[in-house]
Design a protein around this motif. Structure first.
Motif, PDB file in Angstrom:
ATOM      1  N   GLY A 157      -8.340  14.244   0.117  1.00  0.00           N
ATOM      2  CA  GLY A 157      -7.265  14.759  -0.527  1.00  0.00           C
ATOM      3  C   GLY A 157      -5.979  13.820  -0.967  1.00  0.00           C
ATOM      4  O   GLY A 157      -5.084  13.796  -1.681  1.00  0.00           O
ATOM      5  N   ASP A 158      -6.150  12.659   0.051  1.00  0.00           N
ATOM      6  CA  ASP A 158      -4.926  11.678   0.157  1.00  0.00           C
ATOM      7  C   ASP A 158      -5.329  10.862  -1.080  1.00  0.00           C
ATOM      8  O   ASP A 158      -6.554  10.756  -1.396  1.00  0.00           O
ATOM      9  CB  ASP A 158      -4.932  10.818   1.365  1.00  0.00           C
ATOM     10  N   VAL A 159      -4.073  10.295  -1.700  1.00  0.00           N
ATOM     11  CA  VAL A 159      -4.399   9.116  -2.843  1.00  0.00           C
ATOM     12  C   VAL A 159      -3.804   7.890  -1.948  1.00  0.00           C
ATOM     13  O   VAL A 159      -2.674   7.874  -1.694  1.00  0.00           O
ATOM     14  CB  VAL A 159      -3.575   9.390  -4.015  1.00  0.00           C
ATOM     15  N   CYS A 160      -4.582   6.822  -2.113  1.00  0.00           N
ATOM     16  CA  CYS A 160      -4.179   5.627  -1.602  1.00  0.00           C
ATOM     17  C   CYS A 160      -3.988   4.513  -2.896  1.00  0.00           C
ATOM     18  O   CYS A 160      -4.989   4.294  -3.584  1.00  0.00           O
ATOM     19  CB  CYS A 160      -5.175   4.944  -0.607  1.00  0.00           C
ATOM     20  N   GLU A 161      -2.860   3.969  -3.049  1.00  0.00           N
ATOM     21  CA  GLU A 161      -2.553   3.059  -3.906  1.00  0.00           C
ATOM     22  C   GLU A 161      -2.488   1.534  -3.424  1.00  0.00           C
ATOM     23  O   GLU A 161      -1.594   1.416  -2.502  1.00  0.00           O
ATOM     24  CB  GLU A 161      -1.471   3.316  -4.947  1.00  0.00           C
ATOM     25  N   ILE A 162      -3.010   0.646  -3.928  1.00  0.00           N
ATOM     26  CA  ILE A 162      -2.900  -0.738  -3.531  1.00  0.00           C
ATOM     27  C   ILE A 162      -2.021  -1.391  -4.717  1.00  0.00           C
ATOM     28  O   ILE A 162      -2.882  -1.264  -6.070  1.00  0.00           O
ATOM     29  CB  ILE A 162      -3.977  -1.555  -3.207  1.00  0.00           C
ATOM     30  N   GLU A 163      -0.812  -2.062  -4.712  1.00  0.00           N
ATOM     31  CA  GLU A 163      -0.240  -2.634  -5.852  1.00  0.00           C
ATOM     32  C   GLU A 163       0.072  -4.042  -5.575  1.00  0.00           C
ATOM     33  O   GLU A 163       0.603  -4.269  -4.397  1.00  0.00           O
ATOM     34  CB  GLU A 163       0.993  -1.982  -6.121  1.00  0.00           C
ATOM     35  N   ILE A 164      -0.299  -5.065  -6.556  1.00  0.00           N
ATOM     36  CA  ILE A 164      -0.073  -6.505  -6.223  1.00  0.00           C
ATOM     37  C   ILE A 164       0.727  -6.797  -7.561  1.00  0.00           C
ATOM     38  O   ILE A 164       0.083  -6.845  -8.582  1.00  0.00           O
ATOM     39  CB  ILE A 164      -1.312  -7.351  -6.034  1.00  0.00           C
ATOM     40  N   GLU A 165       1.934  -7.457  -7.311  1.00  0.00           N
ATOM     41  CA  GLU A 165       2.451  -7.826  -8.306  1.00  0.00           C
ATOM     42  C   GLU A 165       1.994  -8.833  -9.513  1.00  0.00           C
ATOM     43  O   GLU A 165       1.085  -9.686  -8.890  1.00  0.00           O
ATOM     44  CB  GLU A 165       3.898  -8.580  -7.860  1.00  0.00           C
ATOM     45  N   GLY A 166       1.806  -8.594 -10.652  1.00  0.00           N
ATOM     46  CA  GLY A 166       1.128  -9.351 -11.640  1.00  0.00           C
ATOM     47  C   GLY A 166      -0.119  -9.089 -11.858  1.00  0.00           C
ATOM     48  O   GLY A 166      -1.042  -9.756 -12.830  1.00  0.00           O
ATOM     49  N   ILE A 167      -0.761  -8.328 -10.859  1.00  0.00           N
ATOM     50  CA  ILE A 167      -2.328  -8.048 -11.084  1.00  0.00           C
ATOM     51  C   ILE A 167      -2.354  -6.275 -11.341  1.00  0.00           C
ATOM     52  O   ILE A 167      -2.964  -6.092 -12.447  1.00  0.00           O
ATOM     53  CB  ILE A 167      -2.936  -8.260  -9.576  1.00  0.00           C
ATOM     54  N   GLY A 168      -1.892  -5.515 -10.664  1.00  0.00           N
ATOM     55  CA  GLY A 168      -2.073  -4.115 -11.093  1.00  0.00           C
ATOM     56  C   GLY A 168      -2.025  -3.296 -10.074  1.00  0.00           C
ATOM     57  O   GLY A 168      -1.494  -3.698  -8.834  1.00  0.00           O
ATOM     58  N   SER A 193       1.026  -1.233   0.151  1.00  0.00           N
ATOM     59  CA  SER A 193      -0.158   0.119  -0.176  1.00  0.00           C
ATOM     60  C   SER A 193       0.876   1.088   0.033  1.00  0.00           C
ATOM     61  O   SER A 193       1.989   1.370   0.697  1.00  0.00           O
ATOM     62  CB  SER A 193      -1.021   0.046   1.311  1.00  0.00           C
ATOM     63  N   ARG A 194       0.494   2.434  -0.861  1.00  0.00           N
ATOM     64  CA  ARG A 194       1.157   3.636  -0.778  1.00  0.00           C
ATOM     65  C   ARG A 194       0.178   4.753  -0.430  1.00  0.00           C
ATOM     66  O   ARG A 194      -0.940   4.767  -1.095  1.00  0.00           O
ATOM     67  CB  ARG A 194       1.875   3.654  -2.221  1.00  0.00           C
ATOM     68  N   LEU A 195       0.581   5.655   0.456  1.00  0.00           N
ATOM     69  CA  LEU A 195      -0.283   6.724   1.003  1.00  0.00           C
ATOM     70  C   LEU A 195       0.403   7.938   0.470  1.00  0.00           C
ATOM     71  O   LEU A 195       1.509   8.339   0.692  1.00  0.00           O
ATOM     72  CB  LEU A 195      -0.538   6.688   2.318  1.00  0.00           C
ATOM     73  N   ASN A 196      -0.284   8.944  -0.703  1.00  0.00           N
ATOM     74  CA  ASN A 196       0.632   9.878  -1.241  1.00  0.00           C
ATOM     75  C   ASN A 196       2.119   9.684  -1.762  1.00  0.00           C
ATOM     76  O   ASN A 196       2.766  10.165  -1.609  1.00  0.00           O
ATOM     77  CB  ASN A 196       0.587  10.873  -0.366  1.00  0.00           C
ATOM     78  N   GLY A 197       2.022   8.204  -2.261  1.00  0.00           N
ATOM     79  CA  GLY A 197       3.519   8.021  -2.958  1.00  0.00           C
ATOM     80  C   GLY A 197       4.267   7.149  -1.793  1.00  0.00           C
ATOM     81  O   GLY A 197       5.461   6.601  -2.220  1.00  0.00           O
ATOM     82  N   GLN A 198       4.035   7.383  -0.376  1.00  0.00           N
ATOM     83  CA  GLN A 198       4.789   6.709   0.659  1.00  0.00           C
ATOM     84  C   GLN A 198       4.706   5.202   0.799  1.00  0.00           C
ATOM     85  O   GLN A 198       3.294   4.891   1.006  1.00  0.00           O
ATOM     86  CB  GLN A 198       4.851   7.452   1.855  1.00  0.00           C
TER      87      GLN A 198
END
Length: 289
Positions: A268-279, A209-214
């Motif tokens: 205003g925060d952006v939260c990203e979830i990344e899983i290898e091979g999925i997206g 997980s990344r919150l505002n890129g962190q």
């Protein structure tokens, strides 16, 4: 294949991407005019095989760009959303819990979900909105009393999930359900990846997980206490899984409430979830009005 739901001119549609592609797609109707415009149409292995074959023969100039697609959640109304808690030992430890002997389970409802690029809504009644990177498992066929040898046969695909949680409400009760079901707090998407694109059981995939890129969480699905195969065996001891059900498999260490000081998602925060091979699943936090 990668499969996603989207809206075009007010109509729900399904996009299909071939293996190795994350920027272009073909509309399902171009590949199979008889298929309903829902991902559930591809639960039928005959339809799925026909679509995959046609996709492999699709000319390059037929593909569309993902740039302006309005995503919807991959499964519109799952019959059940079964969630696992404390499925990583390090997450159990950071919350002051002993290594569990049996998974914690709770349920989510469809109104708690929000799609890729859709908003995660911080409700009026709480500011303690936390993130949780999780692997989602989408069920494609009816299953009961599974065992290790056949458990993965019912899996249609995998997706990213953000199990957004209102921690104060989660702890108002011994049951976690109320804190996990505020409207539009569970990011789901951006698409479903079929099992043939991933390691067996989606094992060995990096999850962040990344919150505002962190980077906030950084783990691997090999660290599950109960992997996908084992989870399906346990769940089907109790209940029948149906096509369209979604299993959410738990989150690793690094969540906001366990940090000093706690880190809560704010508008205003952006939260990203990344899983290898999925997206990458991305959601912006907004305030309920």
């Amino acid at each position: 294949m990668k499969l996603f739901r989207y809206v075009q001119h007010g109509q729900a549609r399904v996009g299909v991407m071939p293996s190795g592609t994350s920027h272009q797609f073909v509309d399902l109707a171009m590949l199979d005019a008889t298929a309903a415009p829902e991902i559930s149409a591809l639960f039928d292995p005959v339809v799925r095989e026909r679509v995959a074959h046609k996709l492999s023969q699709t000319p390059a100039d037929t593909f569309q760009s993902l740039a302006h697609v309005q995503f919807e959640v991959p499964i519109a109304q799952p019959p059940k959303i079964v969630c696992m808690g404390l499925n990583y030992a390090d997450h159990a430890k950071e919350g002051g819990n002993a290594r569990p002997e049996y998974p914690s389970f709770f349920m989510r409802v469809a109104t708690s979900m929000t799609p890729h690029n859709g908003p995660i809504v911080r409700p009026k009644v709480s500011t303690k909105l936390d993130y949780e990177a999780e692997l989602a498992v989408i069920i494609g066929q009816k299953a009961r009393h599974l065992h290790a040898d056949n458990a993965l046969d019912c899996v249609f695909g995998y997706a990213c999930f953000n199990d957004g949680s209102l921690r104060d409400y989660q702890r108002k009760s011994a049951q976690w359900t109320i804190g996990k079901n505020f409207d539009a707090t569970g990011g789901f998407g951006p698409w479903i990846v079929t099992p043939d694109e991933l390691p067996v059981g989606a094992e060995g995939l990096r999850i962040q997980s990344r919150l505002n890129g962190q980077v906030m969480q950084d783990a691997n699905t090999r660290d599950f206490l109960w992997n996908v195969r084992e989870a399906l065996v346990i769940i089907t001891e109790c209940m029948t899984l149906e096509p369209g059900d979604v299993i959410i498999t738990g989150t690793p260490a690094g969540v906001g409430y366990a940090r000093t000081p706690p880190v809560w998602m704010v508008p205003g925060d952006v939260c990203e979830i990344e899983i290898e091979g999925i997206g990458v699943l991305s959601n912006t936090i907004v305030q309920e009005v």
